[in-house]
Motif scaffolding. Structure first.
Motif, mmCIF file in Angstrom:
data_model
loop_
_atom_site.group_PDB
_atom_site.id
_atom_site.type_symbol
_atom_site.label_atom_id
_atom_site.label_comp_id
_atom_site.label_asym_id
_atom_site.label_seq_id
_atom_site.Cartn_x
_atom_site.Cartn_y
_atom_site.Cartn_z
ATOM 1 N N ALA B 69 -3.733 74.414 -12.575
ATOM 2 C CA ALA B 69 -5.051 75.065 -12.569
ATOM 3 C C ALA B 69 -4.913 76.521 -13.016
ATOM 4 O O ALA B 69 -5.710 77.010 -13.825
ATOM 5 N N ILE B 70 -3.884 77.185 -12.511
ATOM 6 C CA ILE B 70 -3.690 78.604 -12.861
ATOM 7 C C ILE B 70 -3.322 78.744 -14.336
ATOM 8 O O ILE B 70 -3.925 79.533 -15.075
ATOM 9 N N SER B 72 -3.705 76.594 -16.875
ATOM 10 C CA SER B 72 -4.770 76.193 -17.817
ATOM 11 C C SER B 72 -5.906 77.219 -17.809
ATOM 12 O O SER B 72 -6.536 77.451 -18.842
ATOM 13 N N GLY B 73 -6.148 77.859 -16.670
ATOM 14 C CA GLY B 73 -7.166 78.917 -16.622
ATOM 15 C C GLY B 73 -6.781 80.085 -17.510
ATOM 16 O O GLY B 73 -7.613 80.619 -18.254
ATOM 17 N N LEU B 74 -5.508 80.480 -17.451
ATOM 18 C CA LEU B 74 -5.050 81.599 -18.283
ATOM 19 C C LEU B 74 -5.115 81.251 -19.772
ATOM 20 O O LEU B 74 -5.528 82.073 -20.600
ATOM 21 N N TYR B 76 -7.126 79.022 -21.162
ATOM 22 C CA TYR B 76 -8.551 78.958 -21.516
ATOM 23 C C TYR B 76 -9.105 80.363 -21.774
ATOM 24 O O TYR B 76 -9.811 80.602 -22.749
ATOM 25 N N ASN B 77 -8.733 81.284 -20.901
ATOM 26 C CA ASN B 77 -9.232 82.653 -21.056
ATOM 27 C C ASN B 77 -8.713 83.270 -22.359
ATOM 28 O O ASN B 77 -9.457 83.934 -23.080
ATOM 29 N N CYS B 80 -10.629 81.697 -25.299
ATOM 30 C CA CYS B 80 -12.020 82.158 -25.340
ATOM 31 C C CYS B 80 -12.118 83.622 -25.750
ATOM 32 O O CYS B 80 -12.960 83.994 -26.559
#
Lengths: 630, 98
Positions: B69-70, B72-74, B76-77, B80
């Motif tokens: 989760a951590i 993939s969040g980084l 994704y950011n 984007c």
């Protein structure tokens, strides 16, 4: 258990309270507009918002409830950590930015952004209120559980105290003060939990937990067939016995005290803890009133095995070796069982030596392996679904997207929240296992596991951790009450009932709503005393996932979604989830009935109510397409 | 009355791109999460198998989901933010990106 208050926790508690009240009073000077009250002016920096997200989300359920559940049931408690965190992925990838763009002050604004529908305003407003109240109950229960050891006050005093302080925080400055309280509390919680885990690892695992730990006695039975006819050791007299599917229990009188014990198949009799509601209306703890302190803290290792050899103590361990040592060792857990004997209700906690490999995989609470049924597996799946989909549908989480300046900030603050929350959830496994093996557990209140573990490292850490736990409750309850007051003042009074209000008047209505919801939360917090707070939060997630989640997703990704579809879906999701909860085995026990008499055998409603809500939205939207085109 | 956003969000030309990336990354994570639920219900004994650093599959998978989760969040950011910067620069230069 008896808790004695000391001066240091009281000083730290007062420091926390004075700090949050000061923040509120200072913030109040800058909060007179609606935008300021409900969305902190929309100018909170993303870094502050990210930690405030963590402070908002890491509630009593996370800190007290999860750690307590891990301490009692091992890995099954950690499933909550995994599910709660996974829900943030949904929030980040799918919900964060669109919600930021669509919404104004409340979650209802976002749902209603394309329709301006009174039905949506009404249903989503009610849903926000209900989810928030269900989420408030465990926070208040946690507050009551904390105040007893911290200040030596009864449970209800703690609930009233938290309710009053939070009402003050929210009624003075709304989202602004709430944000900074959550930011400070989130930061402190993570820092001091890390310190606690560091000390736990340095201490390692020990067979002898402390000099004060009660030495549980084992006796030898003289068997006559399958019943115990006498005790080999002198001084014990058999005064009662009960045998059923759960085991063979006998009541022994020793030194004038009557207490319950468990008989093993090999004729060994092991000491247990028991609480008897006597006919005279007195509660007897191990045969005596609670003041006599015969009801002990529990939880210890019966075998500590390192590299295949049994040892007394391991010395300092790294995080991996800590877990792998527990996995190869054996822990004595205390299983609860309740029965009625001679018209007296008996709750007994008997010793259950459990291998580490069983503790570190699912099965002790959620029956997915030994003793499982299709229904117990369905219950597990239902819980995991609700946790996954519930986070991104919690109104008090969603409103935090309106406190930052841009969609980019909303995204960044969500990622920071995931990092902070994810790290904390890893710590919960260590804190819970530490409490399980350190002889500190109060079997009456699993919620106290983390603070009591801290107590085993001295009164300073206990005082700090307890004060932070108290701040944890304050931060989350503040967020929930802001969400509720927004639902009442903005969604219902302003938009649904269309009451003409000035900016100032609307803030006053919001503050009045905050006081009312706070009062309701106080009453419920007292009524639900003793239930595990994480379990209760699971219900709030299930209601949010059923009532709100389908509407959010379909609004964003299905162009045929109509206002009627959304309103019906929210209503059906809400009613079905709450209905299943009210008819569930856990609630039947709460009503004083047997769990087996429950009308619906599921404890977690998500697997029925989430699809039902989706289905309702699709059917009603398709049926109302023409009206939309006209 | 009073229904304006708390903070005005400007035009976001990258929003469609971000939506697509978000959904794909969400589906990928959901598959891994579903795998966790399926193993727990269909083959729970597998969860007790030792995988790495003396940890069993249950603990490894659980920590893995949190770490994923951590990470993939980084990612994704990063994706984007790069796209947003590109689109903003293109908009400033008066160009269309397609």
């Amino acid at each position: 258990m008896i808790y004695n208050a000391s001066i240091l926790p009281i000083i730290l508690f007062l420091t926390i309270v004075i700090s949050v009240l000061t923040i509120s009073i200072l913030s109040a000077r800058k909060t007179s507009s609606v935008k300021g009250y409900f969305a902190a002016g929309g100018n909170i920096p993303w870094t502050v918002n990210g930690i405030a997200f963590a402070g908002d989300y890491l509630s009593a359920a996370s800190f007290l409830g999860i750690c307590g559940m891990i301490a009692m049931s091992g890995y099954d408690g950690f499933l909550y950590s995994i599910g709660y965190l996974a829900g943030w992925v949904m929030a980040l990838f799918v919900v964060a930015e669109p919600m930021k763009k669509l919404g104004k002050y409340t979650f209802t604004d976002a749902l209603d952004s394309k329709f301006n529908s009174p039905a949506i305003q009404l249903m989503a407003g009610i849903s926000t209120l209900l989810v928030s109240i269900f989420y408030l109950i465990p926070q208040m229960v946690g507050a009551g559980a904390l105040v007893t050891p911290l200040l030596g006050l009864p449970h209800y005093v703690g609930v009233i105290m938290v309710g009053s302080i939070v009402i003050f925080i929210v009624a003075t400055a709304g989202m602004k003060s709430t944000t900074y309280v959550q930011f400070i509390k989130g930061g402190l919680l993570i820092v001091f939990s890390t310190i606690l885990v560091g000390m736990l690892l340095y201490n390692g695992l020990n067979k002898d937990v402390s000099d004060d730990y009660h030495d549980f006695v084992e006796l030898t039975a003289v068997m006559n067939g399958e019943t115990v006819s006498d005790i080999k050791e002198a001084g014990y007299e058999i005064t009662g016995e009960l045998s059923d599917s759960k085991g063979y229990f006998i009541r022994l009188k020793n030194d004038g005290y009557n207490n319950w014990w468990k008989v093993s198949e090999k004729g060994k009799i092991s000491e247990a803890l028991s609480i008897v509601d006597s006919k005279e209306g007195i509660k007897l703890y191990n045969g005596a009133p609670i003041e006599e302190e015969r009801f002990y803290p529990v939880g210890h290792m019966s075998k500590v095995i390192v590299n295949g050899k049994e040892v007394e103590a391991t010395g300092p361990l790294n995080p991996f070796s800590y877990l792998s040592t527990i996995e190869s060792s054996q822990v004595v857990r205390f299983e609860k069982y309740g029965f009625t004997f001679e018209d007296e209700h008996v709750s007994i906690w008997y010793q259950e030596p459990t291998s580490g490999s069983e503790i570190l995989r699912p099965g002790l609470k959620f029956k997915v392996d030994k003793g499982s049924t299709p229904l117990s597996k369905l219950n597990f799946v239902s819980l995991m679904l609700a946790l996954f989909f519930g986070t991104s549908a919690l109104p008090h989480v969603l409103i935090r997207y309106y406190t930052v300046p841009s969609a980019r900030d909303a995204r960044k603050s969500t990622i920071l929240a995931i990092i902070a929350i994810g790290f904390f959830y890893v710590l919960t496994l260590f804190i819970g296992l530490g409490a399980m093996t350190s002889g500190v557990l109060d079997v009456e209140s699993s919620n106290m596991a983390a603070p009591l573990l801290a107590k085993s490292f001295g009164s300073i850490l206990f005082s700090i951790i307890s004060a932070i736990a108290f701040a944890t409750v304050l931060g989350t309850v503040s967020g929930l009450i802001v969400a509720s007051s927004g639902a009442v003042a903005h969604d219902l009074v302003d938009r649904f009932f269309k009451v003409k209000m000035t900016d100032k008047r609307k803030v006053i209505v919001g503050k009045t709503a905050a006081v009312s919801v706070g009062a309701i939360a106080i009453v419920l917090g007292i009524l639900f005393k003793g239930m595990n707070v994480s379990f209760l939060v699971g219900w709030a997630f299930a209601i949010a996932a059923s009532a709100n989640f389908p509407s959010i997703i379909m609004l964003l990704f299905w162009k045929k979604t109509t206002a009627q579809g959304i309103a019906s879906s929210v209503g059906v999701g809400m009613i079905s989830a709450i209905g299943i909860i009210l008819l569930s085995p856990s609630m039947f026990e709460r009503y004083g009935l047997l769990a087996s008499q429950a009308i619906i055998p599921l404890d977690n409603p998500g697997i029925i109510s989430i699809p039902l809500s989706f289905l309702t939205l699709v059917i009603v939207s398709l049926l109302t397409q023409k009206k939309v085109k006209a | 009355m009073l229904h304006e956003p708390a903070a005005q969000a400007g035009n976001d030309p990258a929003s469609e791109f971000k939506k697509k990336v978000g959904i794909r990354m969400f589906i990928a994570y959901a598959v891994v999460y579903a795998g966790f639920i399926i193993i727990n219900t269909a083959a729970p004994k597998l969860m007790g198998r030792q995988i790495v650093f003396g940890l069993n599959l249950a603990v490894t998978y659980g920590f893995g989901l949190i770490l994923l989760a951590i990470i993939s969040g980084l990612i994704y950011n990063a994706i984007c933010t790069r796209k947003e910067d590109e689109m903003e620069a293109a908009e400033k230069n008066g160009e269309t990106n397609e």
